[in-house]
Write a protein that holds these residues in place. Structure first.
Motif, PDB file in Angstrom:
ATOM      1  N   SER A   1       8.297  14.569  13.921  1.00  0.00           N
ATOM      2  CA  SER A   1       8.856  13.305  14.397  1.00  0.00           C
ATOM      3  C   SER A   1      10.275  13.175  13.915  1.00  0.00           C
ATOM      4  N   ARG A   2      11.136  12.667  14.785  1.00  0.00           N
ATOM      5  CA  ARG A   2      12.509  12.394  14.381  1.00  0.00           C
ATOM      6  C   ARG A   2      12.766  10.895  14.326  1.00  0.00           C
ATOM      7  N   THR A   3      11.713  10.116  14.449  1.00  0.00           N
ATOM      8  CA  THR A   3      11.847   8.658  14.471  1.00  0.00           C
ATOM      9  C   THR A   3      11.327   8.055  13.183  1.00  0.00           C
ATOM     10  N   ALA A   4      12.085   7.175  12.575  1.00  0.00           N
ATOM     11  CA  ALA A   4      11.633   6.521  11.350  1.00  0.00           C
ATOM     12  C   ALA A   4      10.382   5.710  11.642  1.00  0.00           C
ATOM     13  N   THR A   5       9.455   5.724  10.698  1.00  0.00           N
ATOM     14  CA  THR A   5       8.228   4.953  10.824  1.00  0.00           C
ATOM     15  C   THR A   5       8.199   3.931   9.703  1.00  0.00           C
ATOM     16  N   ALA A   6       8.080   2.675  10.023  1.00  0.00           N
ATOM     17  CA  ALA A   6       8.126   1.615   9.013  1.00  0.00           C
ATOM     18  C   ALA A   6       6.755   1.408   8.399  1.00  0.00           C
ATOM     19  N   THR A   7       6.744   0.878   7.194  1.00  0.00           N
ATOM     20  CA  THR A   7       5.505   0.465   6.549  1.00  0.00           C
ATOM     21  C   THR A   7       5.638  -0.994   6.139  1.00  0.00           C
ATOM     22  N   THR A   8       4.586  -1.760   6.350  1.00  0.00           N
ATOM     23  CA  THR A   8       4.638  -3.188   6.015  1.00  0.00           C
ATOM     24  C   THR A   8       4.268  -3.429   4.553  1.00  0.00           C
ATOM     25  N   THR A   9       3.807  -2.385   3.843  1.00  0.00           N
ATOM     26  CA  THR A   9       3.429  -2.539   2.445  1.00  0.00           C
ATOM     27  C   THR A   9       4.666  -2.698   1.580  1.00  0.00           C
ATOM     28  N   ARG A  10       4.711  -3.753   0.788  1.00  0.00           N
ATOM     29  CA  ARG A  10       5.889  -4.037  -0.039  1.00  0.00           C
ATOM     30  C   ARG A  10       5.743  -3.525  -1.472  1.00  0.00           C
TER      31      ARG A  10
ATOM     32  N   LEU B   1      -0.546   4.402 -21.523  1.00  0.00           N
ATOM     33  CA  LEU B   1      -0.318   4.349 -20.084  1.00  0.00           C
ATOM     34  C   LEU B   1      -0.843   3.013 -19.569  1.00  0.00           C
ATOM     35  N   VAL B   2      -0.085   2.416 -18.674  1.00  0.00           N
ATOM     36  CA  VAL B   2      -0.469   1.110 -18.135  1.00  0.00           C
ATOM     37  C   VAL B   2      -0.260   1.104 -16.626  1.00  0.00           C
ATOM     38  N   ALA B   3      -0.993   0.220 -15.935  1.00  0.00           N
ATOM     39  CA  ALA B   3      -0.866   0.068 -14.488  1.00  0.00           C
ATOM     40  C   ALA B   3      -0.008  -1.155 -14.171  1.00  0.00           C
ATOM     41  N   ARG B   4       0.833  -1.026 -13.165  1.00  0.00           N
ATOM     42  CA  ARG B   4       1.693  -2.120 -12.720  1.00  0.00           C
ATOM     43  C   ARG B   4       1.790  -2.094 -11.199  1.00  0.00           C
ATOM     44  N   GLU B   5       2.135  -3.226 -10.616  1.00  0.00           N
ATOM     45  CA  GLU B   5       2.531  -3.261  -9.216  1.00  0.00           C
ATOM     46  C   GLU B   5       4.046  -3.040  -9.154  1.00  0.00           C
ATOM     47  N   VAL B   6       4.476  -2.093  -8.344  1.00  0.00           N
ATOM     48  CA  VAL B   6       5.900  -1.784  -8.214  1.00  0.00           C
ATOM     49  C   VAL B   6       6.294  -1.860  -6.740  1.00  0.00           C
ATOM     50  N   ASP B   7       7.589  -2.051  -6.502  1.00  0.00           N
ATOM     51  CA  ASP B   7       8.084  -2.101  -5.132  1.00  0.00           C
ATOM     52  C   ASP B   7       7.996  -0.731  -4.469  1.00  0.00           C
ATOM     53  N   VAL B   8       7.658  -0.719  -3.199  1.00  0.00           N
ATOM     54  CA  VAL B   8       7.756   0.495  -2.390  1.00  0.00           C
ATOM     55  C   VAL B   8       9.190   0.591  -1.900  1.00  0.00           C
ATOM     56  N   PRO B   9       9.936   1.637  -2.275  1.00  0.00           N
ATOM     57  CA  PRO B   9      11.361   1.694  -1.934  1.00  0.00           C
ATOM     58  C   PRO B   9      11.597   1.993  -0.454  1.00  0.00           C
ATOM     59  N   GLU B  10      12.798   1.706  -0.015  1.00  0.00           N
ATOM     60  CA  GLU B  10      13.235   2.116   1.314  1.00  0.00           C
ATOM     61  C   GLU B  10      13.244   3.647   1.360  1.00  0.00           C
TER      62      GLU B  10
ATOM     63  N   ALA C   1       4.226   7.220   6.336  1.00  0.00           N
ATOM     64  CA  ALA C   1       5.477   6.824   6.969  1.00  0.00           C
ATOM     65  C   ALA C   1       6.503   7.919   6.736  1.00  0.00           C
ATOM     66  N   VAL C   2       7.521   7.975   7.609  1.00  0.00           N
ATOM     67  CA  VAL C   2       8.548   9.019   7.483  1.00  0.00           C
ATOM     68  C   VAL C   2       9.933   8.419   7.643  1.00  0.00           C
ATOM     69  N   GLY C   3      10.922   9.065   7.007  1.00  0.00           N
ATOM     70  CA  GLY C   3      12.313   8.653   7.142  1.00  0.00           C
ATOM     71  C   GLY C   3      12.905   9.113   8.467  1.00  0.00           C
TER      72      GLY C   3
END
Length: 345
Positions: free
Chosen positions: A4-13, A32-41, A85-87
């Motif tokens: 694919s050459r088309t970016a695919t978006a993800t709604t997960t933040r 070691l600890v668990a955290r919620e982190v941002d999904v980067p662009e 998802a893909v860039g």
């Protein structure tokens, strides 16, 4: 494989990630600890992978024990999962593809549900392996491959003897299989510390096994009186004088640990010393970065053809802070054979 050459978006933040906030022993519940982190662009060549399994390597332990957390650092290098998802510039993979890879030390690690990674260091997952089995392979297979073919320059026509020091570890276990599969004229001497480990390396293709606790010089020269042409080592610190006696003139040594800073004892025999760091290509964004994609694809082909096998020997579940601490303690013990894998959320 679809592309694919088309970016695919993800709604997960955000996504769940496991890392460390300070340098603590693995036995400490807060190591070691668990955290919620941002999904980067996603970058142009990035994949967003839903991680199904990871493995723990010595580099994970080393980073957790001594590298700054800078607030919170996500660990993990090896992973197997599914592309979600893909860039915009991705051409090698598409949504739904099953992949495996080792990531890069300059980006957040694979110990998270959703992980961004450059497609050029990713391979298709072997079809004949489960995710947990596949996650054991990337980092060690890349390191072994680059050591043999890029650093030592071996080819299918190479003839001689290779000594593998640290043969029962993850990289050694991958290397023995690659030699067996692709280097028919290379004889392997492997080090091991007991009968179980001796059986392991023989089963992976070593023709000779020597006791790593004994006199290395006497044992090697008894098998190869003129010395070995090539030496791979995962444990080089304090060993240069020994290597100068067992590597043949004009031979080669490749090391993957931090090792010595003075290799002058090798000069008298014109022995070449090579460093191998499998993160060099992604760290330096080298023009041939895609070679890691290609070699992982070859690894997958060899696995599916029955010529290589997973080196996973210990499988834990689920992927959590507590389970990963257990995996870190196993790796730190130095008693593991093969790889420790953690899978499932």
């Amino acid at each position: 494989m679809t592309t694919s050459r088309t970016a695919t978006a993800t709604t997960t933040r955000t996504t769940t990630a496991i890392g460390y906030e300070s340098n603590l022993p693995a036995s400490d519940p807060a190591a070691l600890v668990a955290r919620e982190v941002d999904v980067p662009e996603l970058g142009p060549h990035d994949l967003l992978v839903e991680v199904e399994a990871v493995s723990v390597n010595p580099v994970d332990v080393k980073v957790r024990a001594g590298a700054p957390a800078n607030g919170f650092r996500v660990l993990g290098f090896d992973a197997a999962g599914v592309v979600r998802a893909v860039g915009p510039a991705v051409t090698l993979f598409a949504q739904g593809d099953e992949v495996f890879y080792a990531g890069s030390i300059d980006r957040p690690g694979t110990n998270q549900r959703l992980h961004p990674v450059d497609e050029r260091i990713v391979g298709r997952k072997p079809r004949t392996l489960m995710f947990a089995e596949a996650a054991a392979l990337p980092l060690t297979a890349i390191t072994a491959w680059e050591s043999l073919f890029d650093r030592l320059g071996l080819t299918a026509d190479s003839t001689g003897t290779l000594l593998v020091v640290g043969a029962t570890g993850g990289v050694g276990s991958a290397m023995l299989q690659l030699v067996e599969a692709l280097l028919p004229h290379v004889t392997v001497i492997a080090t091991a510390s007991d009968d179980e480990r001796s059986d392991w390396v023989r089963d992976l293709g070593a023709e000779h096994v020597i006791d790593q606790r004994g006199d290395l010089v006497a044992q090697v020269l008894d098998i190869a009186p003129r010395g070995v042409e090539w030496l791979f080592t995962a444990h080089s610190e304090g060993q240069v004088e020994t290597y100068a006696q067992i590597v043949a003139p004009f031979g080669h040594v490749v090391a993957i640990d931090d090792g010595p800073r003075d290799v002058s004892p090798l000069k008298g025999r014109s022995i070449a010393w090579h460093w191998e760091l499998m993160f060099t290509r992604p760290l330096q964004q080298t023009p041939d970065m895609v070679e890691q994609h290609r070699l992982l694809t070859t690894i997958a082909d060899l696995v599916d053809a029955g010529r290589l096998r997973t080196t996973a020997t210990t499988t834990l579940t689920p992927i959590s802070a507590a389970t990963l601490r257990e995996a870190h303690m196993l790796v730190e013990s130095g008693r593991t054979v093969g790889k420790v894998v953690v899978h499932g959320w």
